[in-house]
Design a protein around this motif. Structure first.
Motif, mmCIF file in Angstrom:
data_model
loop_
_atom_site.group_PDB
_atom_site.id
_atom_site.type_symbol
_atom_site.label_atom_id
_atom_site.label_comp_id
_atom_site.label_asym_id
_atom_site.label_seq_id
_atom_site.Cartn_x
_atom_site.Cartn_y
_atom_site.Cartn_z
ATOM 1 N N GLY A 1 -1.090 6.345 -4.599
ATOM 2 C CA GLY A 1 0.099 5.884 -5.293
ATOM 3 C C GLY A 1 -0.064 5.731 -6.789
ATOM 4 O O GLY A 1 0.913 5.766 -7.533
ATOM 5 N N THR A 2 -1.292 5.578 -7.259
ATOM 6 C CA THR A 2 -1.529 5.338 -8.689
ATOM 7 C C THR A 2 -1.767 6.610 -9.490
ATOM 8 O O THR A 2 -1.936 6.539 -10.701
ATOM 9 N N VAL A 3 -1.775 7.762 -8.838
ATOM 10 C CA VAL A 3 -2.033 9.015 -9.546
ATOM 11 C C VAL A 3 -0.854 9.351 -10.461
ATOM 12 O O VAL A 3 0.309 9.275 -10.056
ATOM 13 N N ASN A 4 -1.168 9.740 -11.690
ATOM 14 C CA ASN A 4 -0.158 10.094 -12.682
ATOM 15 C C ASN A 4 0.602 11.350 -12.262
ATOM 16 O O ASN A 4 0.019 12.317 -11.784
ATOM 17 N N GLU B 1 -0.575 14.630 -13.882
ATOM 18 C CA GLU B 1 -1.851 15.102 -13.329
ATOM 19 C C GLU B 1 -1.635 15.799 -11.989
ATOM 20 O O GLU B 1 -2.140 16.889 -11.739
ATOM 21 N N ALA B 2 -0.861 15.147 -11.114
ATOM 22 C CA ALA B 2 -0.590 15.734 -9.800
ATOM 23 C C ALA B 2 0.255 16.995 -9.931
ATOM 24 O O ALA B 2 0.037 17.985 -9.221
ATOM 25 N N GLY B 3 1.225 16.968 -10.849
ATOM 26 C CA GLY B 3 2.073 18.141 -11.065
ATOM 27 C C GLY B 3 1.277 19.341 -11.530
ATOM 28 O O GLY B 3 1.491 20.462 -11.053
ATOM 29 N N LEU C 1 11.247 25.465 -14.787
ATOM 30 C CA LEU C 1 10.787 24.317 -14.006
ATOM 31 C C LEU C 1 11.529 23.082 -14.503
ATOM 32 O O LEU C 1 11.461 22.740 -15.689
ATOM 33 N N TYR C 2 12.246 22.427 -13.600
ATOM 34 C CA TYR C 2 12.939 21.187 -13.931
ATOM 35 C C TYR C 2 12.088 20.006 -13.481
ATOM 36 O O TYR C 2 11.615 19.972 -12.349
ATOM 37 N N ALA C 3 11.914 19.059 -14.399
ATOM 38 C CA ALA C 3 11.100 17.880 -14.078
ATOM 39 C C ALA C 3 11.499 16.743 -15.010
ATOM 40 O O ALA C 3 12.011 16.975 -16.112
ATOM 41 N N ASP C 4 11.268 15.496 -14.552
ATOM 42 C CA ASP C 4 11.541 14.370 -15.445
ATOM 43 C C ASP C 4 10.363 14.167 -16.392
ATOM 44 O O ASP C 4 9.367 14.895 -16.345
ATOM 45 N N LYS C 5 10.477 13.165 -17.270
ATOM 46 C CA LYS C 5 9.473 12.996 -18.323
ATOM 47 C C LYS C 5 8.087 12.638 -17.778
ATOM 48 O O LYS C 5 7.094 12.791 -18.487
ATOM 49 N N GLY C 6 8.015 12.191 -16.516
ATOM 50 C CA GLY C 6 6.713 11.894 -15.931
ATOM 51 C C GLY C 6 5.827 13.117 -15.824
ATOM 52 O O GLY C 6 4.603 13.023 -15.776
ATOM 53 N N LYS D 1 0.866 -1.172 0.000
ATOM 54 C CA LYS D 1 0.000 0.000 0.000
ATOM 55 C C LYS D 1 0.906 1.226 0.000
ATOM 56 O O LYS D 1 1.727 1.397 0.892
ATOM 57 N N LEU D 2 0.732 2.060 -1.010
ATOM 58 C CA LEU D 2 1.620 3.197 -1.172
ATOM 59 C C LEU D 2 0.851 4.491 -1.375
ATOM 60 O O LEU D 2 -0.265 4.484 -1.889
ATOM 61 N N ILE D 3 1.468 5.577 -0.960
ATOM 62 C CA ILE D 3 1.018 6.906 -1.342
ATOM 63 C C ILE D 3 2.169 7.553 -2.100
ATOM 64 O O ILE D 3 3.302 7.081 -2.051
#
Length: 198
Positions: free
Chosen positions: A157-160, A163-165, A183-188, A135-137
């Protein structure tokens, strides 16, 4: 109180906010005479959060430590009631924004990323990953160019990530505009609507 500069600073910020917004009666039942101050409750509250263990284990350690020294402390039921009331007031974001403004924490470059955390305490926020069977958040965090946390967002834990960003950046867009230019961010987090925001 034990000397812990980070906890002490948190206590000061929270106590100032509670006092300046007259929230004492919402945190403490005025009909009951408490022998502990809000500072003592806040200190125990932040010690609990820093410990990273369950509330029950935290109190077992506290009770054992106190038995050795014979000191008094806010009891488990009292601290539980205090942290529940504090959570309902939802003042964390206001305090973080106030701290960031006072210390010029927002910089021209910010970064966003997320990490998965095991969640044993709040099943309503947890999602099971089939490949991890846990179980993850997910904690999404924006930091400034020195790594100082600016904003945090907790999701299932399953939120993209994108979407959250988007939700996290959009919620704080007024503070970012005029200051943040990178803004620095990875491809997610690579989503056109996030790029449009900034």
């Amino acid at each position: 109180m034990p000397n812990n500069s980070i906890i002490d600073k948190k206590c000061i910020y929270y106590a100032d906010y509670i006092n300046s917004h007259n929230l004492q009666d919402e945190l403490f039942d005025p009909s009951k005479k408490s022998k502990y101050t809000s500072d003592e409750y806040l200190h125990m509250y932040f010690l609990f959060h820093e410990s990273g263990i369950s509330f029950t284990k935290f109190y077992k350690i506290i009770e054992y430590a106190i038995s050795l020294e014979g000191k008094d402390y806010p009891k488990k039921s009292g601290l539980h009631e205090f942290k529940t009331k504090l959570a309902k007031l939802n003042i964390n974001e206001d305090i973080i924004n106030d701290f960031n403004a006072k210390h010029n924490a927002l910089t021209g470059s910010i970064s966003i990323d997320s990490t998965d955390l095991s969640n044993k305490c709040n099943s309503s926020l947890a999602s099971k990953f089939s490949y991890k069977k846990k179980k993850l958040i997910k904690m999404h965090q924006i930091v400034n160019d020195k790594g100082h946390p600016i904003h945090t967002y907790i999701t299932e834990g399953t939120v993209n990530d994108a979407e959250a960003g988007y939700d996290l950046i959009n919620k704080n867009i007024d503070a970012f505009r005029g200051t943040v230019n990178t803004l620095y961010a990875d491809k997610g987090y690579d989503a056109s609507r996030i790029r449009i925001l900034l």
